[in-house]
Design a protein around this motif. Structure first.
Motif, short mmCIF file in Angstrom:
data_model
loop_
_atom_site.label_atom_id
_atom_site.label_comp_id
_atom_site.label_asym_id
_atom_site.label_seq_id
_atom_site.Cartn_x
_atom_site.Cartn_y
_atom_site.Cartn_z
N ALA A 1 0.68 -1.18 0.10
CA ALA A 1 -0.10 -0.26 -0.02
C ALA A 1 0.80 1.20 0.03
CB ALA A 1 -0.90 -0.06 1.34
N GLN A 2 1.99 1.22 0.73
CA GLN A 2 2.78 2.29 0.85
C GLN A 2 3.51 2.71 -0.58
OE1 GLN A 2 5.62 1.36 3.84
NE2 GLN A 2 4.50 2.59 5.42
N GLN A 3 3.75 1.61 -1.36
CA GLN A 3 4.36 1.77 -2.56
C GLN A 3 3.45 2.10 -3.53
OE1 GLN A 3 6.47 -2.10 -3.61
NE2 GLN A 3 8.13 -1.76 -2.19
N VAL A 4 2.18 1.72 -3.53
CA VAL A 4 1.41 2.21 -4.54
C VAL A 4 0.88 3.50 -4.14
CG1 VAL A 4 -1.10 2.03 -5.11
CG2 VAL A 4 0.30 -0.12 -4.86
N PHE A 5 0.82 4.15 -3.06
CA PHE A 5 0.45 5.48 -2.51
C PHE A 5 1.67 6.24 -3.09
CE2 PHE A 5 0.96 9.01 0.26
CZ PHE A 5 -0.53 9.47 0.04
N SER A 6 2.87 5.83 -2.90
CA SER A 6 4.17 6.62 -3.52
C SER A 6 4.06 6.69 -5.08
CB SER A 6 5.31 5.78 -3.04
OG SER A 6 6.45 6.60 -3.33
N TRP A 7 3.82 5.58 -5.56
CA TRP A 7 3.62 5.58 -7.18
C TRP A 7 2.48 6.68 -7.59
CZ3 TRP A 7 -0.26 3.95 -10.41
CH2 TRP A 7 0.18 4.17 -11.62
N LEU A 8 1.33 6.54 -7.06
CA LEU A 8 0.22 7.40 -7.23
C LEU A 8 0.53 9.18 -6.92
CD1 LEU A 8 -2.86 5.65 -6.05
CD2 LEU A 8 -2.13 5.98 -8.36
N ALA A 9 1.25 9.28 -5.96
CA ALA A 9 1.79 10.57 -5.51
C ALA A 9 2.55 11.08 -6.61
CB ALA A 9 2.28 10.57 -4.01
N THR A 10 3.85 10.25 -6.86
CA THR A 10 4.66 10.63 -8.01
C THR A 10 3.93 10.98 -9.40
OG1 THR A 10 6.40 9.21 -7.08
CG2 THR A 10 6.87 9.82 -9.03
N LEU A 11 2.95 10.00 -9.57
CA LEU A 11 2.18 10.16 -10.97
C LEU A 11 1.42 11.73 -10.93
CD1 LEU A 11 1.37 8.86 -13.61
CD2 LEU A 11 -0.52 7.74 -12.23
N TYR A 12 0.91 11.87 -9.74
CA TYR A 12 0.06 13.00 -9.60
C TYR A 12 0.84 14.33 -9.78
CZ TYR A 12 -2.61 16.86 -7.57
OH TYR A 12 -2.84 17.88 -7.08
N ILE A 13 2.12 14.22 -9.28
CA ILE A 13 3.03 15.21 -9.21
C ILE A 13 3.72 15.47 -10.73
CG2 ILE A 13 5.46 16.04 -8.90
CD1 ILE A 13 4.86 14.78 -5.83
N GLU A 14 3.84 14.45 -11.56
CA GLU A 14 4.32 14.45 -12.89
C GLU A 14 3.23 15.07 -13.84
OE1 GLU A 14 7.14 13.89 -14.24
OE2 GLU A 14 8.26 13.76 -12.23
N ILE A 15 1.78 14.55 -13.63
CA ILE A 15 0.84 15.06 -14.43
C ILE A 15 0.59 16.55 -14.03
CG2 ILE A 15 -1.78 14.97 -14.53
CD1 ILE A 15 -1.36 11.85 -14.42
N ARG A 16 0.85 16.92 -12.79
CA ARG A 16 0.51 18.37 -12.46
C ARG A 16 1.53 19.26 -12.81
NH1 ARG A 16 0.79 20.49 -6.34
NH2 ARG A 16 0.31 22.77 -6.96
N TYR A 17 2.80 18.87 -13.13
CA TYR A 17 3.79 19.68 -13.80
C TYR A 17 3.74 19.94 -15.20
CZ TYR A 17 5.75 20.90 -9.25
OH TYR A 17 5.81 21.05 -7.57
N ARG A 18 3.08 18.88 -15.72
CA ARG A 18 3.29 18.98 -17.50
C ARG A 18 2.05 19.42 -18.15
NH1 ARG A 18 6.97 15.11 -19.75
NH2 ARG A 18 7.99 14.27 -17.80
#
Length: 193
Positions: free
Chosen positions: A176-193
């Motif tokens: 769950a921690q890894q999935v949450f970390s991946w989703l957070a990273t994905l959200y940050i990447e989408i937000r900056y693009r």
């Protein structure tokens, strides 16, 4: 507490056990364990508030009891035990009474005795621990209608089941921690693009 075999027979045959009282005993076990960690006498107190973790105390008292109840029920259902999860919970919590008394008595004695006399507290705690184990053994045997050999086998398997459950919980938390970390990273990447 004076006649555990008869009391556990009544829990099984006449449904005289109380879930509410069991929950109260379990809460008392947690509270007394936490107070004993913090409130020992000056000569015996090594309490460090910076390193104290009440969640660890909760998991090592309430969590361990609940883990035992669930794993014993799972193993006993597979191996022909007739005890219900409610009865196992009641018997396990009633078996905590000597440990609660031991903690209260040793807490009081640490304010009275010197460090050289602590051996009496240790002996008292050992006696109460053995009596609690005796109560638990008799209770589980009575609830499941097991003889001693079958009790030992199901207890060993229950301990293995406890380890498996803890492993699966840790595995789920890490995933769950890894999935949450991946989703957070994905959200940050989408937000900056």
């Amino acid at each position: 507490i004076m006649h555990p075999i008869e009391a556990f027979r009544l829990v099984k045959e006449k449904q005289m056990g109380s879930v509410t009282l069991s929950i109260v005993l379990l809460a008392l076990f947690y509270i007394v364990t936490a107070v004993q960690d913090m409130g020992k006498g000056f000569a015996f107190n090594f309490f460090n508030s910076a390193e104290y973790n009440s969640l660890y105390v909760l998991l090592s008292t309430v969590g361990l009891v609940l883990l035992w109840v669930v794993s014993n029920w799972l193993v006993s259902v597979l191996l022909g035990g007739i005890g219900r999860i409610k009865e196992i919970f009641i018997v396990t919590c009633y078996s905590l009474q000597p440990l609660i008394f031991s903690s209260v008595i040793s807490l009081v004695l640490t304010h009275v005795l010197t460090p050289d006399e602590y051996v009496f507290v240790t002996l008292l705690q050992s006696f109460f621990l053995l009596y609690a184990a005796f109560m638990l053994i008799m209770g589980i045997m009575k609830v499941h209608d097991f003889e001693f050999g079958r009790f030992l086998g199901t207890t060993a398997l229950s301990i293995v089941a406890m380890l498996i459950i803890v492993f699966l919980v840790f595995l789920f938390i890490m995933l769950a921690q890894q999935v949450f970390s991946w989703l957070a990273t994905l959200y940050i990447e989408i937000r900056y693009r």
